[in-house]
Structure formats: C-alpha cells, structure tokens
Write an enzyme that holds these catalytic residues in place. Structure first.
Site, PDB file in Angstrom:
ATOM      1  N   ASP A   1      39.176  38.732  36.373  1.00 33.49           N
ATOM      2  CA  ASP A   1      40.629  38.789  36.162  1.00 33.49           C
ATOM      3  C   ASP A   1      41.135  40.172  35.782  1.00 33.49           C
ATOM      4  O   ASP A   1      42.092  40.313  35.028  1.00 33.49           O
ATOM      5  CB  ASP A   1      41.060  37.755  35.087  1.00 33.49           C
ATOM      6  CG  ASP A   1      40.633  36.355  35.469  1.00 33.49           C
ATOM      7  OD1 ASP A   1      40.642  36.039  36.663  1.00 33.49           O
ATOM      8  OD2 ASP A   1      40.264  35.586  34.555  1.00 33.49           O
TER       9      ASP A   1
ATOM     10  N   LYS B   1      42.039  42.596  40.291  1.00 29.51           N
ATOM     11  CA  LYS B   1      41.436  43.074  41.548  1.00 29.51           C
ATOM     12  C   LYS B   1      42.354  42.761  42.724  1.00 29.51           C
ATOM     13  O   LYS B   1      42.487  43.547  43.651  1.00 29.51           O
ATOM     14  CB  LYS B   1      40.066  42.405  41.767  1.00 29.51           C
ATOM     15  CG  LYS B   1      39.071  42.682  40.652  1.00 29.51           C
ATOM     16  CD  LYS B   1      37.789  41.888  40.830  1.00 29.51           C
ATOM     17  CE  LYS B   1      37.960  40.394  40.657  1.00 29.51           C
ATOM     18  NZ  LYS B   1      38.299  39.960  39.287  1.00 29.51           N
TER      19      LYS B   1
ATOM     20  N   GLY C   1      40.428  33.556  41.306  1.00 27.75           N
ATOM     21  CA  GLY C   1      41.877  33.411  41.467  1.00 27.75           C
ATOM     22  C   GLY C   1      42.472  34.802  41.420  1.00 27.75           C
ATOM     23  O   GLY C   1      42.443  35.451  40.382  1.00 27.75           O
ATOM     24  N   HIS C   2      42.937  35.292  42.559  1.00 25.46           N
ATOM     25  CA  HIS C   2      43.443  36.661  42.653  1.00 25.46           C
ATOM     26  C   HIS C   2      44.951  36.621  42.903  1.00 25.46           C
ATOM     27  O   HIS C   2      45.404  35.974  43.837  1.00 25.46           O
ATOM     28  CB  HIS C   2      42.731  37.418  43.780  1.00 25.46           C
ATOM     29  CG  HIS C   2      41.250  37.560  43.552  1.00 25.46           C
ATOM     30  ND1 HIS C   2      40.395  38.132  44.451  1.00 25.46           N
ATOM     31  CD2 HIS C   2      40.473  37.197  42.497  1.00 25.46           C
ATOM     32  CE1 HIS C   2      39.159  38.118  43.959  1.00 25.46           C
ATOM     33  NE2 HIS C   2      39.193  37.543  42.783  1.00 25.46           N
TER      34      HIS C   2
ATOM     35  N   GLN D   1      35.170  37.789  40.571  1.00 20.81           N
ATOM     36  CA  GLN D   1      34.651  37.810  39.195  1.00 20.81           C
ATOM     37  C   GLN D   1      34.539  39.265  38.704  1.00 20.81           C
ATOM     38  O   GLN D   1      35.220  40.133  39.214  1.00 20.81           O
ATOM     39  CB  GLN D   1      33.301  37.082  39.080  1.00 20.81           C
ATOM     40  CG  GLN D   1      33.395  35.575  39.241  1.00 20.81           C
ATOM     41  CD  GLN D   1      33.448  35.112  40.676  1.00 20.81           C
ATOM     42  OE1 GLN D   1      32.592  35.459  41.475  1.00 20.81           O
ATOM     43  NE2 GLN D   1      34.438  34.322  41.012  1.00 20.81           N
TER      44      GLN D   1
HETATM   45  P1  GDP Z   1      41.919  39.108  39.571  1.00 22.10           P
HETATM   46  O1  GDP Z   1      41.183  37.819  39.487  1.00 22.10           O
HETATM   47  O2  GDP Z   1      41.082  40.268  39.155  1.00 22.10           O
HETATM   48  O3  GDP Z   1      42.581  39.357  40.892  1.00 22.10           O
HETATM   49  O4  GDP Z   1      43.091  39.016  38.474  1.00 22.10           O
HETATM   50  P2  GDP Z   1      44.064  37.761  38.212  1.00 22.10           P
HETATM   51  O5  GDP Z   1      45.061  37.700  39.297  1.00 22.10           O
HETATM   52  O6  GDP Z   1      43.287  36.531  37.904  1.00 22.10           O
HETATM   53  O7  GDP Z   1      44.728  38.194  36.840  1.00 22.10           O
HETATM   54  C1  GDP Z   1      45.486  39.346  36.717  1.00 22.10           C
HETATM   55  C2  GDP Z   1      46.905  38.973  36.252  1.00 22.10           C
HETATM   56  O8  GDP Z   1      47.589  40.129  35.807  1.00 22.10           O
HETATM   57  C3  GDP Z   1      47.779  38.393  37.356  1.00 22.10           C
HETATM   58  O9  GDP Z   1      48.644  37.438  36.811  1.00 22.10           O
HETATM   59  C4  GDP Z   1      48.556  39.616  37.851  1.00 22.10           C
HETATM   60  O10 GDP Z   1      49.804  39.270  38.453  1.00 22.10           O
HETATM   61  C5  GDP Z   1      48.768  40.342  36.572  1.00 22.10           C
HETATM   62  N1  GDP Z   1      48.871  41.808  36.676  1.00 22.10           N
HETATM   63  C6  GDP Z   1      48.250  42.636  37.545  1.00 22.10           C
HETATM   64  N2  GDP Z   1      48.487  43.917  37.221  1.00 22.10           N
HETATM   65  C7  GDP Z   1      49.274  43.888  36.118  1.00 22.10           C
HETATM   66  C8  GDP Z   1      49.842  44.904  35.273  1.00 22.10           C
HETATM   67  O11 GDP Z   1      49.639  46.101  35.456  1.00 22.10           O
HETATM   68  N3  GDP Z   1      50.600  44.478  34.215  1.00 22.10           N
HETATM   69  C9  GDP Z   1      50.808  43.165  33.961  1.00 22.10           C
HETATM   70  N4  GDP Z   1      51.577  42.856  32.913  1.00 22.10           N
HETATM   71  N5  GDP Z   1      50.281  42.190  34.711  1.00 22.10           N
HETATM   72  C10 GDP Z   1      49.519  42.545  35.771  1.00 22.10           C
HETATM   73  P1  IMO Z   2      38.161  36.228  39.413  1.00 17.01           P
HETATM   74  O1  IMO Z   2      37.657  36.566  40.783  1.00 17.01           O
HETATM   75  C1  IMO Z   2      37.229  35.010  35.316  1.00 17.01           C
HETATM   76  C2  IMO Z   2      33.757  32.378  34.774  1.00 17.01           C
HETATM   77  C3  IMO Z   2      34.037  30.975  34.317  1.00 17.01           C
HETATM   78  C4  IMO Z   2      32.764  30.694  33.527  1.00 17.01           C
HETATM   79  C5  IMO Z   2      31.695  31.412  34.358  1.00 17.01           C
HETATM   80  C6  IMO Z   2      30.934  30.505  35.305  1.00 17.01           C
HETATM   81  O2  IMO Z   2      39.496  35.585  39.405  1.00 17.01           O
HETATM   82  O3  IMO Z   2      38.050  37.404  38.504  1.00 17.01           O
HETATM   83  P2  IMO Z   2      31.553  29.339  37.623  1.00 17.01           P
HETATM   84  O4  IMO Z   2      32.616  28.331  37.954  1.00 17.01           O
HETATM   85  O5  IMO Z   2      31.649  30.599  38.412  1.00 17.01           O
HETATM   86  O6  IMO Z   2      30.175  28.756  37.623  1.00 17.01           O
HETATM   87  O7  IMO Z   2      31.838  29.726  36.073  1.00 17.01           O
HETATM   88  O8  IMO Z   2      32.378  32.405  35.090  1.00 17.01           O
HETATM   89  N1  IMO Z   2      34.493  32.792  36.006  1.00 17.01           N
HETATM   90  C7  IMO Z   2      35.540  33.625  35.999  1.00 17.01           C
HETATM   91  N2  IMO Z   2      36.202  34.190  34.977  1.00 17.01           N
HETATM   92  N3  IMO Z   2      37.577  35.282  36.602  1.00 17.01           N
HETATM   93  C8  IMO Z   2      36.909  34.735  37.631  1.00 17.01           C
HETATM   94  O9  IMO Z   2      37.143  35.079  38.912  1.00 17.01           O
HETATM   95  C9  IMO Z   2      35.856  33.830  37.361  1.00 17.01           C
HETATM   96  N4  IMO Z   2      35.019  33.104  38.130  1.00 17.01           N
HETATM   97  C10 IMO Z   2      34.177  32.499  37.285  1.00 17.01           C
HETATM   98  O10 IMO Z   2      35.175  30.899  33.500  1.00 17.01           O
HETATM   99  O11 IMO Z   2      32.830  31.329  32.271  1.00 17.01           O
HETATM  100 MG    MG Z   3      41.336  35.952  38.554  1.00 16.91          MG
END
Ligand code: GDP
Ligand code: IMO
Ligand code: MG
Length: 422
Positions: free
Chosen positions: A13, A16, A40-41, A219
């Site tokens: 998270d 990316k 979840g991106h 991840q």
């Molecule tokens: P990923 O899994 O690495 O793609 O990240 P996620 O999407 O799960 O989580 C990142 C969260 O931060 C999302 O809700 C984005 O919309 C949000 N986000 C991304 N860049 C920024 C930023 O620079 N500032 C803030 N406040 N939110 C951001």
């Molecule tokens: P993105 O791509 C954050 C964590 C789960 C758990 C561990 C194992 O959005 O960054 P799994 O279901 O993979 O066997 O769970 O890994 N986990 C993540 N945490 N971002 C993710 O993906 C994750 N994918 C798995 O919460 O601790």
């Molecule tokens: Mg994510």
C-alpha cells in the site's frame, strides 16, 4: 534498455498504483508478475477513483498492453468482475490485456483453506491474510500434484485433473459442489479464452525488440516470502527479486528500479512493526491518510518511517531511486520521527533482523525532525515545499542511500513532484 520496475519497500500500500499510472505514460507494456487479488491498487485521476486488484494499473491508458504473468495466482471470478467493472465505466479492455497460460488458478477450496488455516501460526498471532486464497493456491503450486494452471482449463484432460484434485480437497475442506464448480470454471475459461497467451514468449519478444516495459510489483518487500518478516508475509516474492521468476524476463533487461515508500509506515494484518504508533500520532496518520485496506477495509496499523527496514528492502530490491508518497499526510504534526536504528537486547542494530522474534523485541531509535503546518497538496516543485518537508525527504534519501526522484503530495495524478535527485 527497456525495463522499469516499481517495487514497494514496506508492507504494501505504498501507492504503487498511482506511481505506475504516472509512469505508464512512457511505457508500452505494463506487467503484474506476482501476487493475486490480495493487491488493491488505487489510481485517482480527474476526480475519478479506480481500484485495481489483479489487472495492472496501466489498463486505464489506451495505448498500453497489460500483461498478467505466470507468477500470479488468478481467481477467474474476481478478474472477470474486475474486467466488467472497468468496461462498465468505459475503459476498453479487449485487445489490451493478456493472461499467462502458466498462471495458477484460485479455486473456492483455496478460499476455504485460507479461512480455516489462517490464525494458526504457532506463536498465536494470526497472519491476518486477505482471505483471497493466495497462500493455499501458491502452496498447491509448489506442491504440484494439486495445482491447476490457466492453460489446463483448455485441455481435454481438465476434467480428469479437476476430479483428482477435488476428491482430495473434499477431504480437507469438507463438502464441495464439484459439478457446479467445474461448470462454472468452464464458463470462466470460455470468457477468458481470447485473453490467454504465452506471456513469457510475448515479453521476451518485447524486451528483445527494445519495447519499454513497466513491471508493477504487488505488496511490498517486507511481505516477501523469502526475505520479509516471515511468517507474517505473503506467499510470493514481492521484493525486486520476484520480477524475473514471476515474469520470465531476465533481470538484465531491467535498468531502472524505483523503490516506493510512504512517508511513514503502515501494515495490515499480523506481525511485528517496530515503529507502530498505537496513539494519537497513529490516529492522525490513519485519518489523514485514509489508511483503511483497499481489499479488506481493515484499519491499517500506522507508525513512523522505518529507515532500517526500508534501507534493507531498497538494497534487496536493487532500487536505483526512491518515490516518497503521501508526504502531505504528515502535515500538521509538530515533530516527525524517523527510525534510524533498533536496540535489540541492549545492542544497537542497523541491519534488519532475519528472525521475526528479534524484530518483535526491537526498540526503535528515533531521530526527530521538525514538522510543517502548511497544506502541501498544491505544491508542484521541490523548491516550493516547506523547508521542513525538504529536510524530511532529504533525510530519507540519505538514510536509504538513494536519490528521491518523485514525491507525491496527494492521491491525484497531478499531485506529484518530480525531483532533481535523478
Ligand atoms: P498500492 O497498493 O501500493 O497501490 O496503494 P493503495 O492504493 O492500496 O494505497 C494508497 C492510498 O493512498 C490510495 O488510497 C491512494 O489513492 C492514496 N494516495 C496515493 N498517493 C497519495 C498521496 O500522495 N497523498 C495522499 N493523501 N494519498 C495518496
Ligand atoms: P498491495 O499490492 C498490504 C498482507 C495481508 C497479510 C499478509 C498475507 O495493495 O500493496 P495474503 O492474503 O497475501 O496471504 O496475506 O499480507 N497483504 C497486503 N498488505 N497490501 C497488499 O497488497 C497486501 N497483500 C497482502 O494483510 O498481512
Ligand atoms: Mg494496496
């Protein structure tokens, strides 16, 4: 040289998705090489929010081919829902998306196993998986005898293979409606047929022809099965080391690795997190950063930036440069902290510990830096950032030994600063 790779350096998270979306502008192909629907991106553009799970974030651009490789575990029901959701919002998917015939298929029994087996780590703390059947599917891949790959669904032996697997899975997870699962998966296979290809050959052709390819990690490196905080990890190589095994593209084709970090730390699920702030600082980060899981909606654990962990994963992933995301979230705090060493059994340690029990007792040694009060989401150049923000990102770069090339100050594509670091 054509390859760029985006790797999360923390526990996932790191934003990316946002970064990949931006970089897609200069790439023809975007590749997901490990993980599955546990990811979840999020991409935000023009006031619209897109949440992608298995499909690479590049799908939102029209002139890009998205490739899901054999290193991925693929839940067909989930991916079909994702395709339908994108098409319903006007995103063209046909002709832009390929799935590897080598990808391992997630079945309902994997989800059932994930539910029953998570929580039984010997020291009592659950891994806290996403429940998407990721671990059980990878376990079957490594075990081989109970594995079914996407390409198997199109072969005449599929029924025989399915019956063999289902008979054993019935003993493990109880009653399964084998006939209806079989019919359902045949229907999924038909739906996905035009998208299934030998993506290894496709990608090798692409890099040999000099096409620019972007690899999107899922991840984060601290969740890497071999190099992360085992056993509180995911089941694939989510650090930079997974790119080649997952995609089949040799590392020599990748000439730029961007390590992505949040300006602080978050973690979902179990396992130690030395800089966790289970207090008002953690609450500030969670609320300002909207730190709730994209896949499971669980509140994310929040804490200060851990430079011991991120330096380790930057090295492990071969990061050439850093993208520091969500910097705006730190605004409003009087003082910021960065962990630059641990104390383990009274000894000062700067090497990330290999054993989770050492990490569990690690006490962070913090450096304090001044915070800033200004709202920075409107800032577009490094020079316009408050001095304290400049110092903060410079210190991250110093501690990790890499230049910071991108700073993100908000979720939108536009809320991005390109730095002179590279
Ligand atoms: P990923 O899994 O690495 O793609 O990240 P996620 O999407 O799960 O989580 C990142 C969260 O931060 C999302 O809700 C984005 O919309 C949000 N986000 C991304 N860049 C920024 C930023 O620079 N500032 C803030 N406040 N939110 C951001
Ligand atoms: P993105 O791509 C954050 C964590 C789960 C758990 C561990 C194992 O959005 O960054 P799994 O279901 O993979 O066997 O769970 O890994 N986990 C993540 N945490 N971002 C993710 O993906 C994750 N994918 C798995 O919460 O601790
Ligand atoms: Mg994510």
């Amino acid at each position: 040289m054509p390859g760029t790779c985006v790797v999360g350096l923390q526990w996932g998270d790191e934003a990316k998705g946002k970064l990949v979306d931006i970089l897609t502008e200069s790439h023809e192909i975007v590749v997901r090489y490990q993980g599955g629907a546990n990811a979840g991106h999020t991409v935000v553009s023009g006031g619209e929010t897109w949440k992608l799970s298995l499909i690479p974030s590049g799908i939102l651009r029209d002139d890009v081919t998205c490739v899901v490789t054999g290193g991925v575990v693929l839940d067909p029901a989930n991916v079909i829902r994702e395709i339908d959701g994108l098409e319903a919002r006007g995103v063209r998917v046909a002709g832009k998306l390929l799935f590897s015939d080598r990808a391992h298929v997630v079945f309902p029994w994997h989800m059932a196993e994930d539910k029953t087996l998570d929580g039984s780590v010997s020291d009592g703390e659950a891994i806290g998986t996403t429940g998407r059947g990721i671990g059980p599917c990878y376990r079957d891949k490594v075990g081989r005898s109970l594995a079914i790959r996407l390409g198997d669904l199109y072969r005449s032996e599929f029924k025989q293979k399915f019956d063999h697997v289902v008979a054993i899975k019935q003993q493990l997870v109880g009653d399964l409606d084998a006939a209806s699962i079989f019919e359902q998966y045949l229907a999924y296979a038909e739906r996905l047929r035009p998208l299934v290809a030998d993506t290894t050959a496709y990608l090798l052709d692409a890099v040999e022809e000099g096409k620019p390819v972007l690899f999107e990690g899922a991840q984060g490196a601290l969740l890497d099965i071999d190099h992360g905080t085992f056993p509180y990890v995911t089941s694939s190589n989510s650090s930079g080391v997974g790119v080649s095994s997952g995609s089949g593209v040799p590392g020599r084709w990748i000439d730029r690795v961007i390590g992505v970090v949040k300006a602080y730390s978050t973690r979902v699920g179990g396992g130690p997190m030395p800089t966790e702030q289970d207090n008002e600082v953690g609450a500030h980060l969670r609320e300002r950063g909207r730190e709730y899981g994209t896949v499971t909606q669980r509140p994310r654990r929040c804490g200060w930036f851990d430079a011991v962990a991120a330096r380790y994963t930057a090295r492990l992933s071969g990061a050439d440069e850093l993208a520091v995301m969500l910097l705006d979230v730190l605004g409003g705090l009087d003082e910021l902290k960065i962990c630059s060493a641990y104390r383990i059994n009274g000894k000062r340690v700067t090497q990330f510990p290999a054993h989770v029990d050492d990490l569990r007792i690690a006490e962070p040694e913090f450096e304090a830096l001044p915070g800033w009060k200004e709202e920075i989401s409107g800032v577009r150049t490094e020079a316009d950032l408050p001095e304290a923000a400049k110092r903060y990102i410079a210190r991250i770069g110093e501690l990790l030994g890499r230049p910071v090339s991108i700073v993100s100050v908000g979720p939108d594509r536009e809320e991005t600063i390109r730095c002179s670091g590279r």
